[in-house]
Each structure stands twice: as structure tokens, then as C-alpha cells.
Enzyme design. Structure first.
Site, short mmCIF file in Angstrom:
data_model
loop_
_atom_site.label_atom_id
_atom_site.label_comp_id
_atom_site.label_asym_id
_atom_site.label_seq_id
_atom_site.Cartn_x
_atom_site.Cartn_y
_atom_site.Cartn_z
N ASP A 145 10.16 11.44 11.41
CA ASP A 145 9.81 12.83 11.72
C ASP A 145 10.67 13.28 12.90
O ASP A 145 11.38 12.48 13.50
CB ASP A 145 8.31 12.97 12.06
CG ASP A 145 7.93 12.24 13.34
OD1 ASP A 145 8.32 11.07 13.49
OD2 ASP A 145 7.24 12.83 14.19
N HIS A 456 11.52 5.97 4.99
CA HIS A 456 10.84 7.25 5.25
C HIS A 456 11.54 7.87 6.45
O HIS A 456 11.17 7.65 7.60
CB HIS A 456 9.36 7.00 5.55
CG HIS A 456 8.56 8.26 5.76
ND1 HIS A 456 7.95 8.92 4.73
CD2 HIS A 456 8.28 8.97 6.88
CE1 HIS A 456 7.33 9.99 5.21
NE2 HIS A 456 7.51 10.05 6.52
N ASP A 502 9.62 -0.42 -0.75
CA ASP A 502 10.86 0.24 -0.30
C ASP A 502 10.92 1.61 -0.98
O ASP A 502 11.62 1.79 -1.96
CB ASP A 502 12.07 -0.63 -0.67
CG ASP A 502 13.37 0.01 -0.18
OD1 ASP A 502 13.30 0.97 0.62
OD2 ASP A 502 14.45 -0.46 -0.60
N GLU A 511 8.67 3.45 7.27
CA GLU A 511 9.30 4.43 8.14
C GLU A 511 10.26 3.71 9.11
O GLU A 511 10.37 2.47 9.10
CB GLU A 511 8.24 5.22 8.94
CG GLU A 511 8.85 6.42 9.65
CD GLU A 511 7.83 7.48 10.13
OE1 GLU A 511 6.63 7.37 9.81
OE2 GLU A 511 8.26 8.42 10.82
O1 9MR Z 1 4.05 3.30 15.24
C1 9MR Z 1 2.80 3.93 15.13
C2 9MR Z 1 1.81 2.96 14.55
O2 9MR Z 1 1.63 1.86 15.41
C3 9MR Z 1 0.49 3.65 14.27
O3 9MR Z 1 -0.38 2.76 13.59
C4 9MR Z 1 0.73 4.90 13.42
C5 9MR Z 1 -0.52 5.68 13.12
O4 9MR Z 1 -1.07 6.19 14.27
O5 9MR Z 1 1.65 5.75 14.08
C6 9MR Z 1 2.91 5.17 14.27
O6 9MR Z 1 3.73 6.08 14.94
C7 9MR Z 1 4.26 7.15 14.18
C8 9MR Z 1 4.02 8.39 15.01
O7 9MR Z 1 2.65 8.65 15.09
C9 9MR Z 1 4.77 9.61 14.47
N1 9MR Z 1 6.15 9.32 14.30
C10 9MR Z 1 6.39 8.18 13.41
C11 9MR Z 1 5.75 6.94 13.99
C12 9MR Z 1 6.09 5.71 13.15
O8 9MR Z 1 5.44 5.69 11.94
O1 9MR Z 2 6.46 11.99 7.96
C1 9MR Z 2 5.31 11.68 8.73
C2 9MR Z 2 5.53 10.38 9.47
O2 9MR Z 2 6.57 10.51 10.39
C3 9MR Z 2 4.25 9.93 10.13
O3 9MR Z 2 4.41 8.60 10.65
C4 9MR Z 2 3.10 9.94 9.13
C5 9MR Z 2 1.76 9.56 9.75
O4 9MR Z 2 1.43 10.36 10.80
O5 9MR Z 2 2.96 11.20 8.53
C6 9MR Z 2 4.11 11.61 7.82
O6 9MR Z 2 3.91 12.89 7.30
C7 9MR Z 2 3.06 12.96 6.18
C8 9MR Z 2 1.72 13.57 6.60
O7 9MR Z 2 1.04 12.74 7.50
C9 9MR Z 2 0.86 13.85 5.38
N1 9MR Z 2 1.54 14.69 4.45
C10 9MR Z 2 2.80 14.10 3.97
C11 9MR Z 2 3.74 13.89 5.14
C12 9MR Z 2 5.07 13.34 4.67
O8 9MR Z 2 4.95 12.20 3.91
#
Ligand code: 9MR
Ligand code: 9MR
Ligand code: ZN
Length: 532
Positions: A145, A456, A502, A511
Site C-alpha cells: 500500500d 501483493h 504466491d 505482501e
Molecule cells: O505487518 C503487519 C502485521 O504484523 C499485522 O498482523 C497486519 C495486520 O494488522 O498488518 C501488517 O502491516 C500492514 C500494515 O497494516 C499496512 N501496510 C502493509 C503492512 C504489511 O502487510
Molecule cells: O492492500 C492492503 C494491504 O496493504 C494491507 O496490508 C491489507 C490489510 O490491512 O489490506 C489491503 O487492502 C485490502 C483491504 O484491506 C480490503 N479490501 C481489499 C484491499 C486490497 O486487497
């Protein structure tokens, strides 16, 4: 099936592979000559769900390409034995941060076919006071993101800057970024891009805002196409303490290259310290309407501990030792190196400092905690046919980071004690990341015959280019997957270390983020410096 470190093994180092569901193995050189063979006694392994066995082929030292074949005729990936197995992966792992840069054009000269225009240039607006705006360009996109989050940034910078402090040698490499050749080492050039942005997140009174993101996650578009307003969420004690720690650390590191810059980092650290003193209570609030990552935490004692350790190194004020002692009276994890628990960074501040700088009893406490944890990790690894330090119940979102921060702790234990078993075990964690794992997959894009390809990551999906940018680390297996591609339905019955797909739709297993790459950089620098 026989799984290996797909990018290879160092000629002098330990060489281990792991067989799953195989009773014997043969090792061939690429030209077809059989080099080694043996039988195996597989044992049940809860993490992979397989009957698995470790193969030690350290005696093979001849440079060249090799592959295994198991008793069912299944061939492993082809891998090299060579002097510098990480020569390509190491710079790529650092160049990942360049590709995460926000607020500047990535030109073809440095980004090649992954070039794209500048993004997120407009002013950002304060959520708690919409009449206030701030120029906030720069920094790294956090992950797949486009958000920018201070605590995540501090942790990535922590891994990178302590790596610089511990093993500067391998970081002399040029990274082919816009600043290359300006007289400052490229790792520090790259980190400065993030530090400059972090400084913009600080208020006059020293308080630091937690994050700057849009109100929700945008679709899979290029960053320069993002139409959403960037908002700044409130100040948190977590972000403020992390910024105090990282700017104090950076002030010391940038001093020899740019005194004026070091001074401005020092001012930021001292002003954050003032704020922390005036606000002794935990403060964090993620506003309801901002749906991006929360990076929530329940306790800021570990952040304040890290800040106090680095502020002490900056100012030598006894008061900071008092703060550390007070915090250590409560239970703090002194070895954690993640975005929520940062006590391990305080340990690095103390243990990498010159002897005698911190009071002896404090140093001894941190050293004891770190060596105890390294011993625990060795015990866990000794029970795993992959020599993995991650137990099945620890396989959660971002599990690869835990593998890599465990490797960091093992590397530091080796540094402190000189004991080779710690160094070897750090190497086994890296083997796991590059393919010696239940998925037979290298979790680093572009590195390994079966490297993951579909992260991702918004630009990777949106750019229409088939191959992903090389050098990105995947979050990895997650036994509690929760996205549309990986969830309890699609992965029903899968063993913890096989809960991985994957597929770019799988943000909970595939991600990428800055703080999953940064510990890889730390460990590869350490192994390179150690001649591995
Ligand atoms: O790395 C984070 C992971 O430890 C948590 O379980 C998760 C859900 O809270 O969020 C991950 O961090 C994401 C962040 O919230 C938004 N940017 C992408 C991060 C990696 O997935
Ligand atoms: O792309 C988002 C990613 O960076 C975060 O780690 C994740 C969890 O917070 O959320 C992803 O965004 C998704 C959103 O939470 C729900 N709708 C679909 C989005 C894209 O897959
Ligand atoms: Zn951007």
C-alpha cells in the site's frame, strides 16, 4: 522433494538441505556427475506437516552448480556453491527501498523498466485540525500500500542503521541510486530519504504524528495515479519515542558525513525527548475513519526504553540511565525487533556501544537476555529438520520477519561471543528464506530458481510488467490467513508453513514491506562480513 537455499552456499560454510517425504538422496554436479549419496531417517515435522530430514553436505566444497534427486526421482532446484552467494541478492535487497520511494520520479536510469512518475506530492491535511496542512512529500511507501507510518519506518531504519554500525564493510557497495557518488555511502543516502520524511512528521513541540495515509486503501493503481487526499493522524507516544531513538542514532551515524544534518537530527531527538518527558502517559489513537494499517500497540515502555538508550548515547545525561532502569523494573521483551515490540533495539544500542559507556550491570542484563534468547533459538532449531527457529504456533502474518529477526539475534550473539554455532544457525534461517522451506519457494523475488513472483504490491500489479522488481521479501506463511486468496477455506488442512499462496490478492501471506526487507539486509551484511 529436497529443498535447498536456491541462491547457493558459500564454499567454506555449512551446507544443509532438507528432504520431505524422501528415504534417500543423491547429489549431482550440473554435468551429471554423482558427488554424494545417502539414506535418510525422516521424522514428523509439525511445521511443514511432512516427514522430513536434514542433509548435511558441507564436505562438498568445489565451486559449481549442483542439484539433488530423491528416491522418487524428484529433482531439486539447481543451486551454486561459490564464494559470494549473496553478491546479487544483497544489493537488490537494499535497492528495494529505492523502489519504495514516494514523492520523486523513479527514472529509467535507476529504476529501468520499473520507472514511474512522482507520487503523493500535494499537501497533507491534519485529521484533528483540517485547517492545518503540511508539505509531507518523501519517505518510503510502507508496503504494497502507499501509506507512510512512523513506527514502521523507525523499525526498518533501526535494522538498517544498526547494520551499518555493526558491519559497515559490506555497505561500501554502490547501489546505483540518484545520490551514488556524492561522498556518502549509499545505504546512508537511502536511509536519509526516509529520515527526511520522518522529520516532517514532527510538530514544533516535539510530538510526532503516527501516520500519513489516505483514508482507505486505494485500488491496484500506480502510486502517481492515487487520487486520494493524504491525511495525518494524531501524535502518538509510540511514534514520538521511536523518532527520538532513530534520530539520536542517525545523528551519530551521519556526523562524519554531514555535520549540519547531524545537528538537525540531534535537535529533533532532543525535542522528541522533551515531549516524552512532558507526556509520561501512553498515547495512541487511530481515528475510526482512517481504515489503513493501524500499527496499534498497547504499551510504549519498550519504545521509551529504546529512546532512552539512544538519547543517553547522544547526550550522556545520567537521567536517561534512570529512565532505563525504571522501565526495566517492569517486564519488557529485551530482544524483540518488530514494529510493536522494540526492546531489542535498546539491546543493540547498549551492546554495540563501546565498552564502559553504559553501566556494567545494564550491559550485562541486555547481554544475558540476548544470549539466552539465542540459546533458545538454537534449541528450537535443533528440533526442526529445516533448522528453523520459528515454532508452528508462531506462523502468523509476516512470519518471514520473525525468521529474519531471529537470524539478526543469532548474528549479534555470534558477534558478542565468537561462537560459530550462532553464525551457522543465522545462515540456516537465510537458507529457509531462499528456498529451504516447506513451500520449496524462495521468498525473495528474482532470486532463486523457484522464487515467488506475484507479490501483493500495487506497482507490481499495475505496471503491466511480467517480472516483479527483484529483491523483495514476502511476508510468508500465515497459519491464520484472512484474505480472499488465502483463507481457512482455500487452505483447509494445510500445515502452518504451507499456509502460503504466491498470489497478489493474498495480503496476509504475500505482501511486501520495508521492515521485512530490512532484517534481510542486516543478516546478509553480517554473513558477507563474516565471509559466508
Ligand atoms: O505487518 C503487519 C502485521 O504484523 C499485522 O498482523 C497486519 C495486520 O494488522 O498488518 C501488517 O502491516 C500492514 C500494515 O497494516 C499496512 N501496510 C502493509 C503492512 C504489511 O502487510
Ligand atoms: O492492500 C492492503 C494491504 O496493504 C494491507 O496490508 C491489507 C490489510 O490491512 O489490506 C489491503 O487492502 C485490502 C483491504 O484491506 C480490503 N479490501 C481489499 C484491499 C486490497 O486487497
Ligand atoms: Zn507515493
Amino acid at each position: 522433494m529436497i529443498t535447498v537455499n536456491q541462491i547457493g552456499y558459500q564454499t567454506k560454510g555449512k551446507k544443509h538441505a532438507t528432504a520431505m517425504g524422501a528415504a534417500s538422496y543423491q547429489l549431482f554436479r550440473e554435468d551429471g556427475e554423482k558427488i554424494l549419496e545417502g539414506s535418510l531417517q525422516p521424522v514428523p515435522d509439525a511445521g511443514s506437516g511432512a516427514e522430513a530430514a536434514c542433509i548435511d553436505f558441507s564436505e562438498v566444497t568445489g565451486p559449481g552448480n549442483y542439484y539433488f534427486v530423491d528416491d522418487k526421482g524428484e529433482k531439486s532446484c539447481t543451486f551454486p556453491i561459490c564464494d559470494t552467494p549473496y553478491a546479487q541478492a544483497f544489493p537488490d535487497a537494499v535497492r528495494m527501498f529505492y523502489f519504495q520511494r514516494c514523492g520523486m520520479e523513479l527514472t529509467e536510469e535507476y529504476a529501468g523498466k520499473y520507472a514511474h512518475k512522482a507520487c503523493h506530492l500535494g499537501e497533507a491535511v491534519y485529521l484533528d485540525d483540517p485547517s492545518r496542512k503540511r508539505e509531507l512529500s518523501g519517505g518510503w511507501h510502507d508496503a504494497g500500500d502507499f501509506g507512510r507510518y512512523v513506527t514502521a519506518a523507525a523499525v526498518a531504519l533501526g535494522h538498517l542503521l544498526y547494520s551499518w554500525q555493526l558491519t559497515p564493510g559490506p555497505h561500501a557497495q554502490e547501489l546505483h541510486i540518484p545520490e551514488t557518488g556524492n561522498g556518502t555511502p549509499d545505504l546512508l543516502n537511502e536511509c536519509r530519504y526516509e529520515l527526511d520524511w520522518m522529520l516532517k512528521m514532527q510538530d514544533e513541540d516535539g510530538g510526532v504524528h503516527h501516520k500519513a495515509t489516505s483514508r482507505g486503501f486505494v485500488g491496484f493503481i500506480m502510486p502517481e495515479e492515487d487520487p486520494e487526499q493524504v491525511v495525518i493522524t494524531p501524535v502518538s507516544s509510540l511514534a514520538t519515542a521511536d523518532l527520538a531513538a532513530i534520530t539520536a542514532l542517525a545523528a551519530r551515524i551521519y556526523e562524519p558525513y554531514d555535520t549540519a544534518y547531524a545537528e538537525s537530527l540531534k535537535r529533533a531527538a532532543l525535542s522528541a525527548a522533551e515531549w516524552l518527558k512532558a507526556h509520561p502517559d501512553f498515547l495512541f489513537h487511530n481515528p475510526e475513519e482512517v481504515k489503513t494499517g493501524t500499527y496499534e500497540d498497547l504499551c510504549d515502555a519498550d519504545e521509551r526504553l529504546w529512546a532512552a538508550a539512544e538519547l543517553y548515547l547522544l547526550t550522556k545525561e545520567e537521567e536517561m540511565i534512570g529512565v532505563m532502569r525504571q522501565i526495566l523494573e517492569i517486564r519488557v521483551d529485551m530482544t524483540a525487533l518488530g514494529w510493536a515490540d522494540v526492546g531489542g533495539f535498546a539491546a543493540l544500542a547498549v551492546l554495540l556501544a563501546d565498552a564502559g559507556v553504559f553501566p556494567e550491570d545494564l550491559s550485562a542484563r541486555f547481554r544475558g537476555a540476548l544470549v539466552d534468547e539465542a540459546e533458545r533459538l538454537l534449541r528450537v532449531a535443533s528440533e526442526s529438520p529445516f533448522e528453523l527457529t520459528l515454532r508452528p504456533f508462531e506462523v502468523r502474518w509476516g512470519s518471514n520477519m520473525v525468521v529474519l529477526t531471529n537470524a539478526m539475534l543469532l548474528a549479534v550473539a555470534h558477534h558478542l561471543t565468537g561462537e560459530t554455532r550462532y553464525l551457522d544457525a543465522a545462515g540456516y534461517q537465510v537458507d529457509y528464506i531462499f528456498g529451504r522451506n516447506a513451500m520449496d519457494t524462495s521468498y525473495v523475488t528474482g532470486h532463486g530458481e523457484r522464487a515467488f513472483r506475484d507479490p501483493h504490491n500495487r506497482p507490481t500489479v499495475a505496471d503491466g510488467i511480467e517480472a516483479p522488481i527483484p529483491g523483495f521479501v514476502s511476508g510468508g506463511p500465515n497459519a491464520r490467513p484472512c484474505d480472499e486468496a488465502a483463507n481457512p477455506r482455500t487452505l483447509a488442512g494445510a500445515a502452518p508453513l504451507k499456509c502460503y499462496v504466491d498470489n497478489w490478492k493474498s495480503y496476509s501471506t504475500n505482501e511486501i514491506t520495508i521492515y521485512w526487507n530490512s532484517p534481510l539486509v542486516f543478516v546478509l551484511a553480517y554473513l558477507t562480513a563474516a565471509g559466508r
